[in-house]
Design an enzyme around this catalytic site. Structure first.
Site, PDB file in Angstrom:
ATOM      1  N   GLN A  85      94.377  -4.797  41.579  1.00 30.41           N
ATOM      2  CA  GLN A  85      93.735  -5.449  42.349  1.00 30.41           C
ATOM      3  C   GLN A  85      93.322  -6.078  43.012  1.00 30.41           C
ATOM      4  OE1 GLN A  85      89.783  -2.885  42.963  1.00 30.41           O
ATOM      5  NE2 GLN A  85      91.464  -1.067  41.925  1.00 30.41           N
ATOM      6  N   THR A  87      94.968  -9.359  42.144  1.00 32.52           N
ATOM      7  CA  THR A  87      95.815  -9.905  42.374  1.00 32.52           C
ATOM      8  C   THR A  87      97.110  -9.663  43.023  1.00 32.52           C
ATOM      9  OG1 THR A  87      97.138  -8.867  40.322  1.00 32.52           O
ATOM     10  CG2 THR A  87      95.695 -11.162  39.123  1.00 32.52           C
ATOM     11  N   ARG A  90      96.315 -12.599  47.989  1.00 33.15           N
ATOM     12  CA  ARG A  90      98.435 -13.806  47.176  1.00 33.15           C
ATOM     13  C   ARG A  90      97.771 -15.822  47.624  1.00 33.15           C
ATOM     14  NH1 ARG A  90     101.012 -10.063  52.011  1.00 33.15           N
ATOM     15  NH2 ARG A  90      98.995  -9.774  52.375  1.00 33.15           N
ATOM     16  N   SER A  98      97.654 -12.376  28.161  1.00 34.99           N
ATOM     17  CA  SER A  98      99.215 -12.272  27.633  1.00 34.99           C
ATOM     18  C   SER A  98      98.839 -10.886  26.652  1.00 34.99           C
ATOM     19  CB  SER A  98     100.638 -13.057  27.248  1.00 34.99           C
ATOM     20  OG  SER A  98     101.284 -12.467  26.890  1.00 34.99           O
ATOM     21  N   ARG A 100     101.750  -9.792  25.561  1.00 31.11           N
ATOM     22  CA  ARG A 100     102.909 -10.540  24.536  1.00 31.11           C
ATOM     23  C   ARG A 100     102.108 -11.534  23.278  1.00 31.11           C
ATOM     24  NH1 ARG A 100     108.979 -12.852  26.234  1.00 31.11           N
ATOM     25  NH2 ARG A 100     108.888 -10.746  26.682  1.00 31.11           N
ATOM     26  N   ASN A 192      89.969 -21.125  46.995  1.00 31.44           N
ATOM     27  CA  ASN A 192      89.206 -21.974  47.688  1.00 31.44           C
ATOM     28  C   ASN A 192      87.662 -20.785  48.930  1.00 31.44           C
ATOM     29  OD1 ASN A 192      90.162 -20.756  50.664  1.00 31.44           O
ATOM     30  ND2 ASN A 192      92.087 -21.546  50.346  1.00 31.44           N
ATOM     31  N   HIS A 198      87.135 -13.641  52.443  1.00 33.63           N
ATOM     32  CA  HIS A 198      87.633 -13.530  52.665  1.00 33.63           C
ATOM     33  C   HIS A 198      87.765 -12.041  51.587  1.00 33.63           C
ATOM     34  CE1 HIS A 198      91.141 -10.804  53.977  1.00 33.63           C
ATOM     35  NE2 HIS A 198      92.025 -10.751  53.282  1.00 33.63           N
ATOM     36  N   ARG A 203      86.510  -7.060  48.563  1.00 39.27           N
ATOM     37  CA  ARG A 203      86.663  -6.184  47.688  1.00 39.27           C
ATOM     38  C   ARG A 203      84.787  -6.102  46.884  1.00 39.27           C
ATOM     39  NH1 ARG A 203      91.022  -4.296  46.388  1.00 39.27           N
ATOM     40  NH2 ARG A 203      92.422  -6.002  46.334  1.00 39.27           N
TER      41      ARG A 203
END
Ligand SMILES: Cc1cc2nc3c(=O)[nH]c(=O)nc-3n(C[C@H](O)[C@H](O)[C@H](O)COP(=O)(O)OP(=O)(O)OC[C@H]3O[C@@H](n4cnc5c(N)ncnc54)[C@H](O)[C@@H]3O)c2cc1C
Length: 247
Positions: A85, A87, A90, A98, A100, A192, A198, A203
């Site tokens: 959610q 990420t 933008r 990770s 991995r 920022n 925003h 959220r």
């Protein structure tokens, strides 16, 4: 979940004011002391001028100057669902732990039942919890006990299967396919001040999911220490009015 401020622009509100004052002065802002740059703004001293000017910018919707200062937060132990959610935004930057290079091969599946490694939603343990889209209201204790048992069984089994696949030589980035979306992740997030407001618009709102809402509230608390006039004004006058910052 834990959230901590890692780094942030020093004197963020001075920077916002300097940026915006640039728009209204003949002189070059870099040659001006902060006091000189604020000359003519209402207020009995420079602190009062700063507060008045920031409030005026926010009231007018002059949000550009709030893009100059930015902050970086370290976030520990949110679910991969919450990460997905977050990420989506933008104009923020992220580093994500990770799967991995970090294999959960040391975790004892018995501890997963008790809340390690996988985030447990409150609706799995709290009979009075009402989610945003839940059709029914509260449930009886017996039902919630069943929910908790199913949830625990499922996450424990996933981690057992994951570790068995690792033992069979499967690469961690492939074995992770069997792990639940509630699996915990650590992140570093920079944005920022305008973007932060925003993100909070969307959220910290009542219709957002409990986990990202709690995380955003923690980010907002830290933002209030970092950029106090701006985020106090946001809290008092702007919060819960969706999309004011991205019309
Ligand atoms: C309660 C809730 C439920 C949601 N449910 C879903 C869902 O079911 N499925 C799903 O896919 N998503 C869902 N989302 C995610 C949502 O659709 C957005 O992708 C996300 O919130 C990012 O916010 P944003 O659109 O404001 O963009 P941000 O990336 O935060 O950008 C900020 C602003 O910049 C502008 N902007 C950025 N990029 C562009 C662009 N390419 N074109 C034009 N303007 C741009 C817009 O004004 C935007 O509001 C949900 C979000 C919320 C809060």
């Amino acid at each position: 979940m834990r959230v901590r401020l890692l780094e942030a622009t020093e004197n963020p509100e001075e920077l916002i004011c300097r940026g915006a004052r640039n728009d209204y002065m003949e002189e070059w802002v870099a040659d001006q002391s902060f006091e000189d740059a604020m000359a003519g703004v209402e207020g009995e001293d420079v602190e009062a001028q700063k507060a008045n000017f920031l409030a005026k910018l926010l009231k007018r919707g002059h949000y550009g100057p709030f893009e100059h200062p930015s902050a970086t937060f370290a976030i520990e132990g949110v679910s991969r669902s919450c990460m997905a959610q977050l990420t989506r935004h933008r104009h923020a930057s992220f580093d994500v732990q990770s799967m991995r290079y970090v294999a959960f091969d040391e975790v004892d599946p018995a501890d997963v039942e008790d809340g390690e490694m996988v985030v447990t939603p409150p609706s799995a343990t709290d009979p009075d919890w009402i989610g945003r889209n839940q059709e029914g209201g509260t449930v009886d204790d017996e039902t919630v006990e069943e929910r908790e048992a199913v949830f625990q069984k499922s996450v424990k089994r996933s981690v057992e299967d994951y570790q068995e696949l690792l033992d069979l030589g499967m690469p961690p980035e492939d074995a992770r396919f069997v792990l639940p979306i509630g699996t915990e992740v650590n992140m570093v997030m920079s944005m920022n001040a305008r973007m932060l407001m925003h993100v909070a618009d969307l959220r910290a709102a009542a219709d957002s999911q409990w986990e990202i809402r709690n995380m955003t509230e923690e980010v907002l608390d830290l933002a209030k220490e970092w950029c106090p006039i701006t985020f106090d004004y946001y809290e008092q006058n702007m919060k819960n009015r969706k999309n004011r910052l991205a019309p």
